[in-house]
Write an enzyme that holds these catalytic residues in place. Structure first.
Site, PDB file in Angstrom:
ATOM      1  N   ASP A  83      40.722  39.466  32.956  1.00  0.00           N
ATOM      2  CA  ASP A  83      41.815  39.112  32.060  1.00  0.00           C
ATOM      3  C   ASP A  83      42.053  40.326  31.164  1.00  0.00           C
ATOM      4  O   ASP A  83      41.157  41.149  30.948  1.00  0.00           O
ATOM      5  CB  ASP A  83      41.463  37.877  31.230  1.00  0.00           C
ATOM      6  CG  ASP A  83      42.714  37.133  30.767  1.00  0.00           C
ATOM      7  OD1 ASP A  83      43.792  37.737  30.758  1.00  0.00           O
ATOM      8  OD2 ASP A  83      42.597  35.952  30.406  1.00  0.00           O
ATOM      9  N   CYS A  84      43.266  40.431  30.644  1.00  0.00           N
ATOM     10  CA  CYS A  84      43.679  41.710  30.060  1.00  0.00           C
ATOM     11  C   CYS A  84      42.853  42.109  28.844  1.00  0.00           C
ATOM     12  O   CYS A  84      42.730  41.340  27.883  1.00  0.00           O
ATOM     13  CB  CYS A  84      45.159  41.661  29.729  1.00  0.00           C
ATOM     14  SG  CYS A  84      46.157  41.506  31.226  1.00  0.00           S
TER      15      CYS A  84
END
Length: 812
Positions: A314-315
């Site tokens: 996830d970012c």
């Protein structure tokens, strides 16, 4: 020497810029909306770069993908490799013919411009925006789920051909909704892990499969229409609860709950959906950040479930390991090494791997290599996973069957109609006193549309959305149908009632009351929006916000005609007052119904469509959250905590999971007979003990692990369903299993099958179900074993009206 070095750097920069421009050349050429994509291994492209393509084995289509990928990697320097391992820092390498690529595109319920890999402009001004996932899930229609995936991938591939999108889409979100306050509920298929898993399988297959090429002896060479990503693994469902956010949350989860609930949809997505990517989440699970957890990423995803693809963070998850979790006091080099190796060493074998960083933290990998914390060969393995996926997508060679897709395939009338149909199928009828609905349009002269959602547009689209083809608000939808009624139709009187969704004052309620006094019928549109439930935003309670309840009560009291309440929300709302209010004749839940939502709701209200959706969530009473913090991960009741989801919560509800009414009536029939499953054990199959409610109750062989059984026993039965009413409509047959009542600590019941069936008035159909005994009757004990228990199980169809006893016996 210095001047020569400077010249070479300048030349390299010029070539890089040229490559970037060239890689997007299709975007500048495709002004007529026709596809103009040029793939990587195009001889003319290499000629423009001053290269001979024949010298590059990675462009030799006769070689296997992994061999071609290795040739590509062998041509890169250490720094160049690191540069390709971030979603947007994959800048390309002109000297070897490799263009840039941005990995981040989104397609949760239509092609979105949330990710930087996708954009809209005058050539592609929009894409079909379907209902948010929670409403689509309420249709309980696997065929619909897969069909939406096919349409979304067609539009996505067409946009790619036009230079407006990537090929790798980080969708769907398949986290189970554990708590009714979770802000991202709208993105998910609900609270049941089996339903979530089946949604994932169907939507992913719709996105990825190319007709006629969906089966191959080598899954790593199977062509992909686009690449899907099942996210966020694992046990992720807290955004911001009382100041504790997802970047800092440590989910303490029992192994029983991990196997039974949190892991199951991802297991189904990888095994049955053959998804080509999995995203690890921000949170920790039992103290370990998921993106650095060797057990989750290596043991489960890669080895046990056999992922054919890549794992992405996830970012900025790597950055959060350093900054928020402060895990092991990691430096940047430590963190990149840990996630690339997925944490730890086991028996001196490196446990791999998180392959791609949504962010730029992998820029520290060259330093980590020089410090001996990770090997360059580890980077090679991750990059191989990435480039094999791009080869399967045709990024290097093209896919002729998909090359003709273009503007004509985006926002087509068929696609827009499917968006309307998806909304209609998902809408749930919660109340319908005296068969008030459907309304007869020919008898309505004055219609009042009241509430903050009565003219909803963007709110119907939800999040992770692009630019819709054509939004039809409720005001537009009802105005259009009203005009089709009688010549005396005076129109729609629209009153907001609240200035905004949080409804922080009552200044607009009186105008709404006055409109209701004059109307032949009143539609009240209330609920929530992204200011109340969204990524980063968890709810504080289960009530309608602000003065919305007052608006509903006062309008209902003043109304001349029947009042229909329409709820737009993802999460549960305690509308008990409306449920018991005799002035409110009907209640509809419409989720966030997408670009055609206003039309779909009007079709249901006026009887052009008979609703058949079912709630994919339990609607709890408001007091439910008072004794249950979001941070408690247990699903079974613990102390004063009442348990979560229909599988374990046995208290009172506003509306239960699976609830939904129709404008007609359905009946079920089946010949009553008990089934028996007799299993003869060999000397290598051993019995497991169980805890019983009555300590005096005994079974010679309480249970056996399903891993030790051949699991060939099938439970087959036919259900005859009849539409006993006067209107055509759809019914969802929901099949549950109930474990033997003597066993302690099991689920109350679990959904094991469902089928949506359309029937004309008075029509009957026979629906066949075939259930694998191990999969449908298993329980998970506290040790994490999946067990098939002996004793009397029950198969229940619908609301316990039809029960099928199934006796399981073991003998030597």
């Amino acid at each position: 020497m210095a001047n020569k070095t400077l010249f070479m750097l300048l030349l390299s920069h010029i070539i890089l810029c040229f490559s970037i421009v060239f890689s997007n050349l299709d975007a500048s050429l495709a002004e007529d909306g026709a596809p103009h994509f040029v793939h990587v291994c195009d001889p003319a492209r290499f000629e423009m770069l001053g290269l001979d393509m024949d010298e590059f084995a990675y462009c030799d289509k006769s070689l296997p993908h992994h061999v071609r990928a290795k040739d590509l990697l062998d041509r890169m320097t250490l720094v160049e490799k690191a540069d390709q391992m971030g979603h947007g820092t994959s800048v390309g390498i002109p000297r070897i013919g490799l263009p840039p690529y941005n990995w981040w595109s989104e397609a949760l319920h239509g092609v979105s411009n949330t990710g930087p890999g996708t954009h809209f402009d005058s050539v592609v001004p929009g894409a079909t925006s379907f209902p948010t996932v929670i409403l689509t899930a309420a249709a309980f229609n696997q065929t619909l789920w897969k069909t939406i995936g096919k349409v979304v991938s067609t539009e996505a591939r067409a946009m790619y051909n036009l230079g407006r999108a990537g090929l790798t889409f980080w969708s769907p979100n398949i986290n189970v909704v554990r708590d009714p306050r979770w802000g991202r509920t709208l993105e998910t298929p609900g609270e049941d892990p089996f339903v979530v898993g089946l949604y994932a399988v169907n939507y992913v297959r719709g996105l990825q499969d190319i007709e006629g090429q969906d089966n191959t002896s080598d899954p790593n060479s199977r062509p992909l229409k686009v690449s899907a990503c099942c996210k966020h693994f694992a046990a992720y469902d807290v955004e911001n609860y009382l100041g504790l956010d997802r970047l800092h949350f440590n989910a303490k989860v029992a192994e029983q709950d991990m196997i039974e609930t949190f892991n199951l949809p991802f297991e189904m997505c990888v095994k049955d959906g053959d998804v080509s990517s999995v995203m690890c989440s921000y949170n920790r699970v039992n103290n370990i950040p998921t993106c650095a957890d060797s057990y989750l990423l290596k043991k489960l995803v890669r080895e046990d479930w056999n992922l054919h693809g890549y794992i992405v963070s996830d970012c900025d998850s790597i950055a959060e390991i350093v900054k928020s979790h402060k895990w092991l006091d990691d430096s940047w080099e430590d963190a990149t090494a840990h996630v690339l190796k997925a944490g730890l060493y086991l028996y001196h074998l490196i446990l791999m791997r998180m392959d791609l960083d949504c962010g730029d933290s992998y820029k520290y990998l060259p330093s980590a290599v020089s410090q001996g914390k990770v090997g360059e060969a580890d980077m090679d393995k991750s990059l191989n996973h990435l480039y094999v996926v791009l080869m399967r997508l045709g990024f290097f060679d093209g896919i002729p069957a998909l090359a003709s897709l273009g503007k004509k395939d985006i926002c087509s009338e068929e696609n827009i109609e499917l968006a309307a149909e998806a909304a209609r199928q998902g809408i749930v009828l919660l109340k319908n006193d005296n068969e008030t609905l459907p309304l007869d349009a020919t008898e309505i002269n004055n219609l009042a549309l009241i509430g903050p959602h009565a003219n909803a547009t963007d709110a119907m689209i939800g999040n992770y959305a692009g630019i819709p083809c054509k939004i039809i608000s409720p005001l537009e939808g009802f105005s259009a149908i009203g005009e089709e009624g009688v010549s005396g139709f005076a129109g729609v009187n629209y009153q907001m009632g609240c200035a905004e969704m949080k409804c922080q004052n009552d200044s607009m309620i009186n105008s709404a009351v006055q409109a209701a006094k004059k109307a032949d019928a009143t539609l009240l549109f209330v609920g929530l929006d992204l200011s109340i439930e969204a990524e980063w935003v968890d709810k504080e309670d289960l009530l309608l916000p602000g003065y919305q309840t007052q608006l509903v009560t006062e309008v209902a009291e003043a109304s001349k005609g029947p009042v229909i309440l329409v709820i737009m929300s993802a999460t549960a709302v305690d509308i008990s007052l409306a449920k018991i209010n005799p002035k409110i004749k009907s209640i509809l839940w419409a989720g966030y119904p997408g670009e055609q939502g206003g039309r779909a709701i009007a079709d249901v209200v006026f009887g052009n469509y008979n609703p058949g959706g079912r709630l994919p969530l339990t609607w709890y009473e408001a007091s439910y959250v008072d004794n249950l913090p979001m941070t408690s991960m247990a699903l079974r009741p613990v102390g004063d905590y009442p348990g979560r989801t229909y599988k374990f919560f046995n208290g009172s509800t506003v509306y239960p999971f699976g609830y939904g009414l129709s404008y007609t009536n359905f009946t079920y029939e089946r010949k009553s007979e008990e089934m028996s499953i007799d299993i003869k054990l060999n000397r290598l199959q051993h019995c497991h003990n169980l805890t019983y409610l009555d300590e005096n109750y005994q079974q010679d062989c309480p249970s056996v692990s399903i891993d030790d059984l051949p699991c060939e026993d099938e439970i087959e039965f036919d259900i005859t369903v009849q539409n006993a009413g006067q209107r055509d409509g759809s019914d969802v047959l929901m099949v549950y299993s109930i474990p033997p009542k003597e066993i302690n600590g099991t689920h109350i019941k679990q959904l094991v099958g469902f089928e949506r069936v359309y029937l004309k008035a008075k029509e009957s159909k026979k629906v066949n179900f075939g259930l694998n005994a191990c999969q449908s009757l298993n329980i998970v004990d506290v040790s994490g074993y999946r067990l098939l228990a002996s004793g009397l199980h029950k198969i229940v169809v619908g609301d316990t009206a039809l029960q099928i006893p199934v006796q399981v016996n073991y003998n030597r």
